[in-house]
Design a protein around this motif. Structure first.
Motif, PDB file in Angstrom:
ATOM      1  N   ASN A  48       0.847  -1.038   0.018  1.00 34.30           N
ATOM      2  CA  ASN A  48       0.045   0.122   0.028  1.00 34.30           C
ATOM      3  C   ASN A  48       0.868   1.234  -0.161  1.00 34.30           C
ATOM      4  OD1 ASN A  48      -2.503   1.548  -0.110  1.00 34.30           O
ATOM      5  ND2 ASN A  48      -2.626   0.981   1.971  1.00 34.30           N
ATOM      6  N   GLY A 252      -9.436  -3.667   0.967  1.00 33.17           N
ATOM      7  CA  GLY A 252      -9.415  -2.662   2.144  1.00 33.17           C
ATOM      8  C   GLY A 252      -9.474  -1.445   1.916  1.00 33.17           C
ATOM      9  N   GLY A 253      -8.646  -0.743   1.024  1.00 36.15           N
ATOM     10  CA  GLY A 253      -8.749   0.597   0.639  1.00 36.15           C
ATOM     11  C   GLY A 253      -7.377   0.931   0.358  1.00 36.15           C
ATOM     12  N   LEU A 256      -5.423   4.026   2.181  1.00 36.61           N
ATOM     13  CA  LEU A 256      -5.972   4.246   3.479  1.00 36.61           C
ATOM     14  C   LEU A 256      -4.930   3.791   4.478  1.00 36.61           C
ATOM     15  CD1 LEU A 256      -9.613   3.540   3.254  1.00 36.61           C
ATOM     16  CD2 LEU A 256      -8.754   5.767   3.498  1.00 36.61           C
ATOM     17  N   GLY A 259      -5.863   0.257   5.149  1.00 37.69           N
ATOM     18  CA  GLY A 259      -6.263  -0.428   4.005  1.00 37.69           C
ATOM     19  C   GLY A 259      -6.005  -1.717   3.883  1.00 37.69           C
ATOM     20  N   ARG A 298     -13.805   3.264  -2.206  1.00 40.04           N
ATOM     21  CA  ARG A 298     -12.528   3.566  -1.110  1.00 40.04           C
ATOM     22  C   ARG A 298     -12.439   2.580  -0.330  1.00 40.04           C
ATOM     23  NH1 ARG A 298     -14.691   8.478   2.501  1.00 40.04           N
ATOM     24  NH2 ARG A 298     -12.425   7.888   3.299  1.00 40.04           N
ATOM     25  N   GLY A 299     -12.619   1.284  -0.804  1.00 45.35           N
ATOM     26  CA  GLY A 299     -12.568   0.270   0.078  1.00 45.35           C
ATOM     27  C   GLY A 299     -13.274  -0.130   1.347  1.00 45.35           C
ATOM     28  N   ALA A 301     -12.250  -0.366   4.201  1.00 46.15           N
ATOM     29  CA  ALA A 301     -11.827   0.521   5.466  1.00 46.15           C
ATOM     30  C   ALA A 301     -12.717   1.696   5.587  1.00 46.15           C
ATOM     31  CB  ALA A 301     -10.201   0.905   5.464  1.00 46.15           C
ATOM     32  N   ARG A 312      -6.499   8.787   5.854  1.00 43.78           N
ATOM     33  CA  ARG A 312      -6.378   8.730   4.533  1.00 43.78           C
ATOM     34  C   ARG A 312      -5.222   9.695   4.143  1.00 43.78           C
ATOM     35  NH1 ARG A 312     -10.926   9.755  -0.001  1.00 43.78           N
ATOM     36  NH2 ARG A 312     -10.222   8.565  -1.609  1.00 43.78           N
ATOM     37  N   ALA A 318      -8.867   7.117  -3.368  1.00 43.85           N
ATOM     38  CA  ALA A 318      -8.938   5.641  -3.322  1.00 43.85           C
ATOM     39  C   ALA A 318      -8.944   4.779  -4.456  1.00 43.85           C
ATOM     40  CB  ALA A 318     -10.309   5.399  -2.223  1.00 43.85           C
TER      41      ALA A 318
END
Length: 318
Positions: A48, A252-253, A256, A259, A298-299, A301, A312, A318
């Motif tokens: 991520n 998850g995102g 984020l 995420g 945005r997932g 999360a 975030r 996202a």
């Protein structure tokens, strides 16, 4: 931000209490399940960093994950089991590997970057398949766990708390990193690379540094997984493993802070549950992915807990 901090502490305390609760309820098996989730959460979070914060869509992250795992097995074959030596070595090797791959891959963009990271990962995969002295395609069994001063990793709860501490420290460091000047610059590169270059930022070096850090953390997660499974296989480096990590971040995102964690929890928990019902468990997971893409861009999360939005990236997507 305050809600995010409070929520983080609540989750951390719940994770710390989990082995005690599981033991009291006769559910000791799930301690190892949650430990595995935490390890994959670290690996997904490392991806991520470059995907959500740097805008680098890499499909070869499993190369660093698997390389870290193999460091544990290879060093053990030479009699080195000290975790304070083996685990940093796993992170260092994976970081150097990421540095070398990134030095070439980051000169490309878009689909070319995706394909070249995939190509490098598959090259590493086939290199380890050819290493017959370390199991080749059959993989490598570990004789025992890495050793840590005053800690017996053979004890499931002790190993769980080691993983939990590392998870907490790495997540804290991740939050500090993405909110630092380095992290802010990385987010700026994701938004408009040409403008950042015009402002005088060393774009290539910043992206390469993020790529190397991400690879090093993935290597450490691989070392933890090697001890968790007491088995290492080249399949850890296959492109499908990279895709799994990518899907975890997506679910998850992307971008984020938690995420990767949420994605790992959801994906692995569903995998455990669905496997009890059907051998075609990939189909429901595929449906979940479609639902997330269309219903929660945005997932999860950002959808489940609004305070995740406070964690975030600034100005991120996202």
């Amino acid at each position: 931000m305050r809600k995010a901090i409070i929520g983080s502490w609540i989750v951390l305390l719940a994770l710390a209490a989990f082995p005690l609760v599981a033991e009291a309820m006769g559910l000791d098996f799930y301690v190892s399940v949650v430990r595995r989730v935490l390890i994959y959460a670290v690996a997904a979070t490392s991806l991520n960093l470059i995907l959500g914060y740097g805008g680098m869509v890499a499909l070869g992250h499993a190369a660093f994950f698997g390389a870290g795992a193999y460091v544990v097995g290879i060093l053990e074959s030479y009699g080195v089991q000290a975790g304070l030596i083996v685990w940093p070595a796993a992170a260092a090797l994976a970081g150097v590997l990421a540095l070398l791959i990134g030095a070439v891959s980051l000169r490309t963009r878009g689909v070319y970057f995706i394909m070249i990271t995939l190509a490098f990962a598959q090259m590493v995969y086939y290199v380890f398949i050819s290493l017959r002295q370390y199991g080749g395609e059959d993989g490598l069994n570990l004789a025992g766990y890495s050793s840590l001063p005053g800690v017996d990793l053979a004890d499931s709860n002790s190993f769980y708390y080691v993983v939990l501490v590392l998870f907490a420290v790495l997540m804290w460091a991740f939050g500090r990193l993405v909110n630092s000047r380095f992290g802010t610059a990385l987010q700026g590169i994701r938004e408009n690379e040409s403008r950042m270059e015009a402002l005088g930022y060393p774009v290539f070096r910043l992206k390469l540094a993020a790529f190397a850090i991400s690879g090093a953390v993935a290597g450490l997660a691989g070392a933890l997984l090697a001890n968790h499974n007491l088995f290492i296989s080249p399949s850890l480096m296959h492109w499908t493993q990279s895709a799994n990590l990518l899907v975890m971040v997506l679910v998850g995102g992307i971008g984020l802070r938690y995420g990767g964690v949420v994605g790992a929890v959801v994906m692995l928990a569903l995998e455990e549950v669905l496997r009890m019902w059907t051998e075609y468990w990939h189909l429901p997971l595929g449906i979940l992915l479609l639902c997330v893409v269309f219903g929660a861009p945005r997932g999860l999360a950002g959808l489940v807990a609004p305070w995740f939005a406070g964690a975030r990236v600034r100005g991120g997507r996202a």
